[in-house]
Design an enzyme around this catalytic site. Sequence first.
Site, PDB file in Angstrom:
ATOM      1  CG  ASP A   1      49.067  25.650 -28.361  1.00  0.00           C
ATOM      2  OD1 ASP A   1      48.330  25.014 -27.601  1.00  0.00           O
ATOM      3  OD2 ASP A   1      50.300  25.746 -28.197  1.00  0.00           O
TER       4      ASP A   1
ATOM      5  CG  ASP B   1      54.276  21.106 -24.840  1.00  0.00           C
ATOM      6  OD1 ASP B   1      53.126  20.885 -25.258  1.00  0.00           O
ATOM      7  OD2 ASP B   1      54.807  22.231 -24.845  1.00  0.00           O
TER       8      ASP B   1
END
Length: 652
Positions: A404, A467
């Site tokens: 990430d 997200d």
Amino acid sequence: MQKKLLIILAVNLWAGALFGQAPDTLWLADLDLSQMEIGWGEPHANRSIEGKTITINGRIFEHGVGTHAVSYYAINLDGEAERFKAMVGVDDDANQQRPSIQFLVHADRRQVFKSPILHFREAAFPVEVDLQGVKLLELMVEDGGDGIGWDHADWADAFILYRGVKPTARVTPKPEPYVLTPSPRPEPRINGARIYGGRPGRPFLYRIPATGERPMKFSASGLPAGLELDGNSGIISGKADAKGTYPVTLTAANRLGAATLLFKIVIGDQIALTPPLGWNSWNCFACAVDDRQVRSAAQALIASGLADHGWSYINIDDCWAIKPGDADPGLGGRERDSQGRIRTNAKFPDMRALTDYIHGLGLKTGIYSSPGPLTCAGYAASYQHEEQDALQFAEWGFDYLKYDWCSYGEIARQPSLEDYQKPYHVMRAALDRADRDIVFSLCQYGMGEVWKWGAEVGGNSWRTTGDIVDSWSSMSGIGFSQAGHEWHAGPGHWNDPDMLVVGYVGWGPNLHPTRLTADEQYTHITLWSLLASPLLIGCDLTRLDAFTLNLLTNDEVLAVNQDPLGVQASRVKQHGGVEVWVKKMEDGSLAVGLFNPNREKSVVSVDWNSLGISGGQTVRDLWRQKDLGVYRDRFSREVPAHGACLVLLRQI
Ligand code: GAL
């Protein structure tokens, strides 16, 4: 503030003079805000969406409602209200990002106000709407056409002047979830992928997913040398050295009969030949995750039967490492040991024991890191320790790495395309040195159009978006914006529109049932299956309700996702608010999704010529696992609001 009260008083007096009696004032913030639909977070009375003072372009408002696009709020009036007034805009807490939002007001279903598209640091825009005779007031915030990211919206100083009955929030009853998938039969059936890849000489692990009454005996013919099947558990393990494509016949038998499946094992350079199916800790536990919860998730994947439908990864997300500077001795401390090896925090006392436990169940397991010095949640990450970490993850026994971007943004401040790619090249090379098959999952939210080069840097999947949260606008906004990315997906490399938001979610420690309705969840799973996306369940598996389990165990729907051809669906129709997506399957059939993103039920139809087919087609409803008959030229279906219908068309 005093000035504002004076204005309200003046309006009241004016209205009072006109009608002989002053109207009452009701602040929007004093209504029941729990009925407000919102794209992210919770609406706040007299605060911004982040709980701060409502501020639009530096101007402070004491009253108002902080919300987030896409938002919808319906208010019942009795026809005797007079006026709705507000100042609207993007809250300053959106913090330099690039939100764009639009406010709309409907009175008795007619649009009576529409703001321009408003951006960060633009002056508050006035709203004034006449409510005489109106029975239903609807307040909406749209996303300005570019998704809901950072769309922090304020209805500042919003109030209704009314005379008769006090306005109330309209309560929309949440429809009861309804089950579509027929229960698995007691006879054996082998489910899951029909192809599985591993690299030569690397540990191989595959648990044959099969439904049916236990005890069950498994057998396999044609396994590559070096692999063995445990006939009781159905777990294939070992190491195969010789490259090749091995047609394997798998059999599962119980007292009621036997089922076989022609399965292909490909020992070669590619893994993740079908999208990974499993669980990830983030959408439920976030940083509240610990060893016990991960073990419980693995147990639950087996006990619930999910693993018998092909779900096989148990992935730890952020928050397992040391959190530099944290005062809690269980979290803080030295990030690495004297040899530079990354350390776990106290919540993960023994990673190797944990992965052994998960592997013992026939499941695989994943871990998380960042190319920056810290993860998104501020835990130690892999910057300048990439190779050491890759080897450590392999030594611990992990089979999947989510990598990430996070604090790498501080290393590459104004990234060029090369900067975007660099950290992923570095980790790819490091993983190649490890003696394990590790699925490499890129997470950088779609920056630099990652779908165009994710495969080139060796990613097995790459996140295409920010997200997801459990709201209709987040899920559908992400899902329906995947059109056009299909050209870049295929066996071994998948677009990833983020994890599933069904079941009990909440980003820990407090969880709640997903806010998506049943129909919205059918849309979610239908769309993600058509998109050939990795499917990572984001809920607490120990609290699976019957509806969620049913939703996640439809083998015919999952077969669309797991089809060996590995084609991602394309959108073939977007008209009148409805959409049709089609995915070509290996056997020549077409999986077709009919979607209705509208607020009302709609008829969705698809013409054969838009699919490039003609003549009679058998149509099978995959959610109900039921043949609907032979159709010529077209197929139409009434689809519930926010719902979906998934059919398989096969030429007769
Ligand atoms: C985000 C990522 C999420 C989750 C989180 C952990 O950047 O998109 O899926 O991994 O970081 O901090």
